[in-house]
Design an enzyme around this catalytic site. Structure first.
Site: not given
Ligand SMILES: NC(=O)c1ccc[n+]([C@@H]2O[C@H](COP(=O)([O-])OP(=O)(O)OC[C@H]3O[C@@H](n4cnc5c(N)ncnc54)[C@H](O)[C@@H]3O)[C@@H](O)[C@H]2O)c1
Length: 252
Positions: A146, A160
């Protein structure tokens, strides 16, 4: 171009949102995908969707912060798919137990979940697939991060960001150690994604969009397409990089 030719790809946290998009696009490019999620129902739904498109996937529910569970589930999925993992996308990064408050208001026990998931969770997944990549003299490690890893922001995300910046440092060293074996490791630093629309009021989204030149939030399948490129043969010359995929946001 960018064909993944039956290579086995592990995508963590692929049961929804960004990870789901990545898993589906890698499968469309020809990868056989190990769809990981903490929640079995989510992993199974995405794996079933991939198979319904005529592509290959197995669901692998496990907690990436548990090394033994990670190792045994990945070995079982690999034997079902008939090979070793060649591509890993460490996408799981939003810890369910996270507490979002300013650092001053956090208790020491609140520090751990985002750091455990983003650092040790990612390292566990890499550890269980790295020997196979070394033996094959080919591998692709893609770390989802991120922009918050490289900026200070007043958004209650200090732990985070600590996890994300820690794993970014690790990936650069991993890239340097393993480039000689045909293994690349890159970081995709995402900007704000579409799924935030479910978590934030529309006024807040409109305010955030003012700082994003493309004027919209990121889409899981476009992140998937970028990962497909990084996973491909053609991307073999790129390693150790942190690539902003954020609609041009200057604030990261
Ligand atoms: N959504 C955003 O705006 C955003 C922005 C920057 C970075 N990111 C990064 O993108 C990635 C995905 O984010 P997202 O928003 O799709 O997340 P999300 O929370 O919608 O989905 C993530 C999935 O990861 C699973 N998960 C959580 N802990 C886990 C574990 N210990 N073992 C296995 N699975 C696990 C959850 O059950 C969930 O289904 C992350 O690394 C996040 O930091 C997201």
């Amino acid at each position: 171009m960018f064909e993944l030719n039956d290579k086995i790809a592990l995508v963590s946290g692929a049961g929804q949102s960004v990870g789901e998009g990545i898993a589906k696009v890698l499968a469309r490019q020809g990868a056989a995908v190990i769809v990981n999620d903490l929640h079995a129902d989510r992993a199974e739904r995405v794996a079933a969707d991939i198979r319904a498109e005529g592509n290959r996937a197995v669901a692998a529910p496990f907690d990436v912060t548990d090394f033994d569970a990670t190792e045994s589930a990945v070995r079982a999925a690999e034997s079902e798919l008939g090979g070793r993992t060649a591509i890993i996308v460490n996408n799981a990064g939003v810890a369910e137990q996270r507490v979002t408050k300013p650092f001053r208001e956090l208790d020491p026990q609140d520090w751990r979940a985002p750091i455990d998931l983003n650092i040790f969770g990612a390292m566990n997944c890499i550890k269980v697939v790295l020997d196979g990549m070394y033996e094959a003299r080919w591998g692709r490690v893609i770390q989802i991060s991120s922009g918050s890893a490289r900026t200070g922001q007043n958004i209650n995300q200090s732990m985070y960001a600590t996890g994300k910046s820690g794993i970014e440092g690790f990936i650069r060293h991993l890239a340097a150690e393993n480039g000689q074996y045909g293994i690349t490791a890159n970081i995709v630093a995402l900007g704000l994604q579409k799924n935030l629309e479910e978590k934030m009021p529309p006024e807040m989204i409109s305010r955030l969009l003012e700082g994003i030149p493309i004027g919209r939030l990121g889409d899981p399948e476009e992140v998937g397409a970028f990962c497909a490129y990084l996973a491909s043969e053609e991307a073999g010359g790129m390693t150790g990089q942190t690539l902003d995929f954020n609609g041009g946001s200057q604030t990261r």
